[in-house]
Design a protein around this motif. Structure first.
Motif, PDB file in Angstrom:
ATOM      1  N   ASP A 268       0.809  -1.217   0.000  1.00 29.12           N
ATOM      2  CA  ASP A 268       0.000   0.000   0.000  1.00 29.12           C
ATOM      3  C   ASP A 268       0.848   1.277   0.000  1.00 29.12           C
ATOM      4  O   ASP A 268       0.565   2.217   0.731  1.00 29.12           O
ATOM      5  CB  ASP A 268      -0.929   0.002   1.220  1.00 29.12           C
ATOM      6  CG  ASP A 268      -1.761  -1.258   1.311  1.00 29.12           C
ATOM      7  OD1 ASP A 268      -2.943  -1.201   0.955  1.00 29.12           O
ATOM      8  OD2 ASP A 268      -1.231  -2.310   1.720  1.00 29.12           O
ATOM      9  N   GLY A 270       1.855   3.394  -2.950  1.00 26.31           N
ATOM     10  CA  GLY A 270       1.394   4.482  -3.796  1.00 26.31           C
ATOM     11  C   GLY A 270       2.529   5.394  -4.210  1.00 26.31           C
ATOM     12  O   GLY A 270       3.709   5.020  -4.224  1.00 26.31           O
ATOM     13  N   GLN A 282      -0.001   9.807  -2.228  1.00 24.96           N
ATOM     14  CA  GLN A 282       0.558   9.306  -0.976  1.00 24.96           C
ATOM     15  C   GLN A 282       1.911   9.970  -0.700  1.00 24.96           C
ATOM     16  O   GLN A 282       2.963   9.469  -1.099  1.00 24.96           O
ATOM     17  CB  GLN A 282       0.704   7.775  -1.044  1.00 24.96           C
ATOM     18  CG  GLN A 282      -0.605   7.028  -1.157  1.00 24.96           C
ATOM     19  CD  GLN A 282      -1.258   7.135  -2.522  1.00 24.96           C
ATOM     20  OE1 GLN A 282      -0.583   7.057  -3.549  1.00 24.96           O
ATOM     21  NE2 GLN A 282      -2.566   7.343  -2.550  1.00 24.96           N
ATOM     22  N   SER A 285       4.979   8.098   0.735  1.00 28.66           N
ATOM     23  CA  SER A 285       5.728   7.141  -0.086  1.00 28.66           C
ATOM     24  C   SER A 285       7.136   7.650  -0.387  1.00 28.66           C
ATOM     25  O   SER A 285       8.065   6.850  -0.557  1.00 28.66           O
ATOM     26  CB  SER A 285       4.976   6.864  -1.384  1.00 28.66           C
ATOM     27  OG  SER A 285       4.841   8.045  -2.164  1.00 28.66           O
ATOM     28  N   ASP A 311      -1.814  -2.975  -3.864  1.00 30.45           N
ATOM     29  CA  ASP A 311      -2.071  -1.533  -3.886  1.00 30.45           C
ATOM     30  C   ASP A 311      -0.768  -0.813  -4.233  1.00 30.45           C
ATOM     31  O   ASP A 311      -0.139  -0.160  -3.410  1.00 30.45           O
ATOM     32  CB  ASP A 311      -2.686  -1.052  -2.579  1.00 30.45           C
ATOM     33  CG  ASP A 311      -4.128  -1.497  -2.433  1.00 30.45           C
ATOM     34  OD1 ASP A 311      -4.612  -2.246  -3.309  1.00 30.45           O
ATOM     35  OD2 ASP A 311      -4.785  -1.108  -1.456  1.00 30.45           O
ATOM     36  N   TYR A 314      -1.913   3.033  -6.763  1.00 36.34           N
ATOM     37  CA  TYR A 314      -3.190   3.716  -6.508  1.00 36.34           C
ATOM     38  C   TYR A 314      -3.591   4.600  -7.689  1.00 36.34           C
ATOM     39  O   TYR A 314      -4.217   5.649  -7.513  1.00 36.34           O
ATOM     40  CB  TYR A 314      -3.137   4.557  -5.234  1.00 36.34           C
ATOM     41  CG  TYR A 314      -3.181   3.743  -3.969  1.00 36.34           C
ATOM     42  CD1 TYR A 314      -4.379   3.245  -3.478  1.00 36.34           C
ATOM     43  CD2 TYR A 314      -2.013   3.468  -3.257  1.00 36.34           C
ATOM     44  CE1 TYR A 314      -4.419   2.494  -2.312  1.00 36.34           C
ATOM     45  CE2 TYR A 314      -2.045   2.723  -2.099  1.00 36.34           C
ATOM     46  CZ  TYR A 314      -3.258   2.238  -1.629  1.00 36.34           C
ATOM     47  OH  TYR A 314      -3.294   1.493  -0.475  1.00 36.34           O
ATOM     48  N   HIS A 345      -6.801  -2.375  -5.449  1.00 32.12           N
ATOM     49  CA  HIS A 345      -6.732  -1.146  -6.239  1.00 32.12           C
ATOM     50  C   HIS A 345      -6.035  -1.340  -7.581  1.00 32.12           C
ATOM     51  O   HIS A 345      -5.917  -0.388  -8.354  1.00 32.12           O
ATOM     52  CB  HIS A 345      -6.078  -0.030  -5.432  1.00 32.12           C
ATOM     53  CG  HIS A 345      -6.986   0.534  -4.376  1.00 32.12           C
ATOM     54  ND1 HIS A 345      -8.144   1.189  -4.696  1.00 32.12           N
ATOM     55  CD2 HIS A 345      -6.920   0.513  -3.030  1.00 32.12           C
ATOM     56  CE1 HIS A 345      -8.747   1.569  -3.582  1.00 32.12           C
ATOM     57  NE2 HIS A 345      -8.029   1.165  -2.555  1.00 32.12           N
ATOM     58  N   HIS A 490      -3.769  -0.096   6.521  1.00 31.90           N
ATOM     59  CA  HIS A 490      -2.646   0.840   6.437  1.00 31.90           C
ATOM     60  C   HIS A 490      -2.035   1.084   7.812  1.00 31.90           C
ATOM     61  O   HIS A 490      -1.899   2.221   8.279  1.00 31.90           O
ATOM     62  CB  HIS A 490      -3.114   2.146   5.786  1.00 31.90           C
ATOM     63  CG  HIS A 490      -3.790   1.913   4.484  1.00 31.90           C
ATOM     64  ND1 HIS A 490      -4.880   2.640   4.058  1.00 31.90           N
ATOM     65  CD2 HIS A 490      -3.560   0.982   3.508  1.00 31.90           C
ATOM     66  CE1 HIS A 490      -5.284   2.185   2.878  1.00 31.90           C
ATOM     67  NE2 HIS A 490      -4.486   1.186   2.523  1.00 31.90           N
ATOM     68  N   GLN A 526      -0.069   4.953   1.972  1.00 28.12           N
ATOM     69  CA  GLN A 526      -1.472   5.390   1.964  1.00 28.12           C
ATOM     70  C   GLN A 526      -1.864   5.879   3.351  1.00 28.12           C
ATOM     71  O   GLN A 526      -1.624   5.215   4.348  1.00 28.12           O
ATOM     72  CB  GLN A 526      -2.376   4.245   1.526  1.00 28.12           C
ATOM     73  CG  GLN A 526      -3.852   4.604   1.469  1.00 28.12           C
ATOM     74  CD  GLN A 526      -4.159   5.736   0.519  1.00 28.12           C
ATOM     75  OE1 GLN A 526      -4.054   6.901   0.900  1.00 28.12           O
ATOM     76  NE2 GLN A 526      -4.513   5.415  -0.715  1.00 28.12           N
ATOM     77  N   ASP A 527      -2.497   7.070   3.397  1.00 26.29           N
ATOM     78  CA  ASP A 527      -2.691   7.710   4.699  1.00 26.29           C
ATOM     79  C   ASP A 527      -4.078   7.539   5.294  1.00 26.29           C
ATOM     80  O   ASP A 527      -4.368   8.092   6.347  1.00 26.29           O
ATOM     81  CB  ASP A 527      -2.354   9.201   4.615  1.00 26.29           C
ATOM     82  CG  ASP A 527      -3.224   9.945   3.601  1.00 26.29           C
ATOM     83  OD1 ASP A 527      -4.078   9.303   2.962  1.00 26.29           O
ATOM     84  OD2 ASP A 527      -3.036  11.162   3.450  1.00 26.29           O
ATOM     85  N   TRP A 528      -4.957   6.760   4.651  1.00 23.54           N
ATOM     86  CA  TRP A 528      -6.230   6.480   5.302  1.00 23.54           C
ATOM     87  C   TRP A 528      -6.008   5.381   6.326  1.00 23.54           C
ATOM     88  O   TRP A 528      -5.529   4.307   6.008  1.00 23.54           O
ATOM     89  CB  TRP A 528      -7.281   6.048   4.283  1.00 23.54           C
ATOM     90  CG  TRP A 528      -8.599   5.800   4.930  1.00 23.54           C
ATOM     91  CD1 TRP A 528      -9.561   6.714   5.215  1.00 23.54           C
ATOM     92  CD2 TRP A 528      -9.087   4.542   5.420  1.00 23.54           C
ATOM     93  NE1 TRP A 528     -10.612   6.121   5.842  1.00 23.54           N
ATOM     94  CE2 TRP A 528     -10.362   4.784   5.986  1.00 23.54           C
ATOM     95  CE3 TRP A 528      -8.584   3.244   5.448  1.00 23.54           C
ATOM     96  CZ2 TRP A 528     -11.135   3.771   6.562  1.00 23.54           C
ATOM     97  CZ3 TRP A 528      -9.348   2.240   6.025  1.00 23.54           C
ATOM     98  CH2 TRP A 528     -10.614   2.508   6.569  1.00 23.54           C
TER      99      TRP A 528
END
Length: 665
Positions: A268, A270, A282, A285, A311, A314, A345, A490, A526-528
């Motif tokens: 994840d 990105g 992101q 990253s 992922d 993204y 994704h 994440h 990814q920051d979610w």
């Protein structure tokens, strides 16, 4: 990539005839030709009357794009000019540009609050900027070598004496890889690349199959360097005399006789670009790439591997995001094989071939209409196992495969396609795990995107996790799989050795028979972030973690695996300081070292810092210190008693799995 590179050039200014609402605007870009992908362009403007926070500049490629089909945008008020834009109506941006095989153009727009359309929003629910009032257009900006080659990345093949290299060009002219062991002089070997490509008609849904998301992806070149000697540094370049050549890169060839494995693993990640766009990018990253590059440099002439478990970019249907991603990882992927597995994704779309009724809350439109095609064409993993898309598009490949690297066997699986008992993938996993030679590779690491275990509040994937545990986990346990690594969530989270949610804490057999250690490593960019799973009777916003969860945190970063014949060490590196924040150690059974951190000479400088910290914090270290102070008075009997009292709860001596620290962030 030097984001501050600005070459001297003549500044070209466009003076536009003002409308009743807009004064004369001066708008310039320099230089008009960039030397390479990642070089910076200077965008400068002045003369905007009554400036507001809503004024913006759009980034376009190709220049023929309609106003509402920008690559990205920047609000003029965010320029770093002094005095500020809102005071002067003037400003400057310096931004790096990725070569998209077509020129760039920039356009300035005025946007008022009355024009905000809340039906057209970005990924963060912010309204996309309006294009009703365009006030200035720049000249075009291109690259010295517009057609490539670009986006160089390596991968291992099924054979130990080979290395695959792939890259992009803007046309289908024949290209080659030239390679050899000498940095200077002529590269002795030359291999012609094969070509691949995909079209907008291969995309299965919007935005990937619409003009707003589609950009020409160029041509993918694929060549395999053969006849490599073990553990040797090779130099190579890709391209042709007609299109031009890449810089000369180097890599260390695989050596499966080496009694060590080094790998950098995450999910994840990105990509970050210097603009806003339709989907969230992101930013973290960049730090992940920075610290991994530091670690690769410290390895010097030791081979290593990168593992990105789903992922990937993204992009989600916005084609140019893939270009940004490969540009960002090239400093890593051009010198270390970059291996991937498929995530939601890259793949998911409403009519995907395998979509059981219980998966309705897991599989949706996360692929942005790509249906796995860019992922399948831009990468080629060992084995090249593929499945039809059912749409007439190229088959989905890179689904599941395995490789041996040093003393470790890596198995990659797909959580997006059928893994149930009796499926082709299940049979592959079963046969692969039974075929591992544990004398040669004492460690087995299984990797997939969606986690088998997590304590995050991911209720939508609960049914899928249950199927993984019912169908796949018995194979892991039966075959004494060392580690299960997962992304999608994440966060970072390490678990005790598990079998059907139960900690197997008193393991006395080699390679964790009857249990597997699971670690979630989806924290690379990814920051979610999901909240943690609540526990009954606890109302605190930070919920106490269940017993099976050893360490969990929200720090961005990656993991680093170092395995010898005696021990595998998985370290969690945090991006904010590049230091180790958690360690999982697993003994191979080929050494009876027993419990506790072995403070041996580390490969990486960040491990040296951790050793000092572990010693300072470790009950074992404290015990030693106290023992020396009291041994004369209390004798060996009391010392032994104290040592037993300091043993971690639930872990007996001479176990094969070790947790070093326990913390919740």
């Amino acid at each position: 990539m030097d984001s501050n590179l600005i070459l001297p050039a003549v500044v070209v200014t466009l003076i536009l005839i003002p409308t009743a609402a807009v004064a004369v605007v001066s708008f310039s870009v320099s230089p008009k030709t960039l030397p390479r992908s990642g070089a910076s362009v200077k965008i400068q403007w002045s003369g905007l009357s009554s400036p507001t926070n809503l004024d913006w500049v759009g980034i376009y490629s190709p220049p023929s794009s309609p106003d509402n089909e920008f690559i990205g945008y920047l609000f003029l008020a965010n320029s770093t000019s002094s005095p500020p834009y809102l005071t002067t109506g003037s400003g400057t941006f310096n931004i790096p540009l990725t070569n998209l095989r077509s020129p760039y153009q920039f356009r300035i727009f005025r946007w008022s609050e009355s024009e905000i359309n809340w039906k057209k929003r970005d990924h963060d629910e912010n309204p996309l900027p309006g294009t009703k009032t365009r006030v200035a257009v720049s000249e075009e900006v291109g690259f010295v070598r517009m057609m490539g080659p670009e986006q160089v990345h390596l991968a291992l093949t099924e054979r130990e004496n080979e290395m695959r290299v792939m890259w992009i060009t803007g046309n289908k002219d024949e290209c080659f890889v030239e390679y050899g062991r000498r940095k200077e002089g002529k590269l002795e070997e030359r291999i012609k690349a094969v070509l691949a490509r995909y079209e907008i008609s291969h995309m299965c849904d919007k935005p990937a199959n619409t003009s707003i998301g589609w950009r020409d992806p160029g041509w993918v070149h694929d060549a395999v360097m053969t006849g490599l000697k073990r553990g040797t540094r090779y130099y190579y370049r890709v391209g042709s005399d007609a299109l031009g050549w890449s810089p000369t890169y180097s890599f260390i060839s695989r050596d499966n006789e080496l009694s060590q494995t080094v790998a950098f693993l995450f999910g994840d990640m990105g990509v970050f670009a210097p603009y806003q766009t339709f989907r969230r990018l992101q930013k973290e990253s960049k730090s992940t790439v920075k610290w991994i590059l530091r670690d690769i440099k410290e390895l010097e002439d030791k081979p290593s591997l990168v593992s990105h478990i789903g992922d990937i970019s993204y992009a989600r249907g916005y084609s140019w995001v893939w270009d940004e991603f490969f540009n960002q990882i090239e400093p890593i992927a051009a010198q270390v094989p970059y291996h991937v597995s498929i995530g939601n994704h890259e793949y998911d779309w409403p009519t995907q071939p395998w979509r059981p009724s219980w998966s309705y809350s897991s599989y949706g439109k996360d692929g942005g209409g790509e249906c796995g095609v860019p992922y399948s064409v831009k990468f080629r993993m060992p084995g090249n196992i593929s499945l039809p898309t059912g749409t007439g598009s190229p088959d989905t490949r890179n689904l599941y495969y395995s490789i041996d690297v040093g003393v470790t066997h890596f198995l990659y699986i797909s959580t997006e396609t059928d893994f149930l008992i009796g499926s082709s993938q299940y049979n592959f996993i079963k046969h692969d795990l039974k075929s591992v030679d544990r004398q040669k590779t004492p460690y087995v690491v299984v990797q997939g995107h969606r986690p088998m275990y997590t304590t995050s509040n991911e209720v939508s994937d609960a049914a899928l996790r249950n199927r993984l545990i019912e169908n796949v986990e018995p194979l892991l346990v039966e075959n004494s799989v060392t580690l299960g690594l997962w992304g999608h969530v994440h966060r970072y989270e390490s678990f005790c050795p598990l079998n059907n949610y139960t900690c197997i804490g008193n393991v006395s057999h080699s390679n964790l028979e009857k249990a597997t250690v699971h670690v979630v490593i989806g924290m690379a960019g990814q920051d979610w972030q999901p909240i943690w799973e609540p526990r009954p009777g606890h109302k605190s916003p930070v919920f106490p973690q269940p017993v099976r969860s050893m360490y969990r945190g929200g720090e961005f970063g990656y993991t680093r695996l170092v395995a010898t014949r005696e021990k595998l060490t998985l370290s969690y590196i945090g991006n904010h300081d590049g230091s180790v924040h958690d360690i999982v150690e697993i003994l191979s059974g080929q050494d009876s070292s027993g419990y506790g951190p072995v403070l041996e000479t580390p490969i990486f400088s960040s491990d040296k810092n951790l050793n000092s910290r572990i010693q300072a914090e470790s009950p074992w270290y404290i015990l030693k210190y106290i023992g020396v102070m009291i041994i004369g008075g209390l004798g060996g009997y009391v010392l032994g008693f104290i040592m037993l009292r300091w043993k971690p709860d639930g872990i007996a001596p001479k176990v094969n799995w070790t947790r070093i620290r326990m913390e919740e962030t």
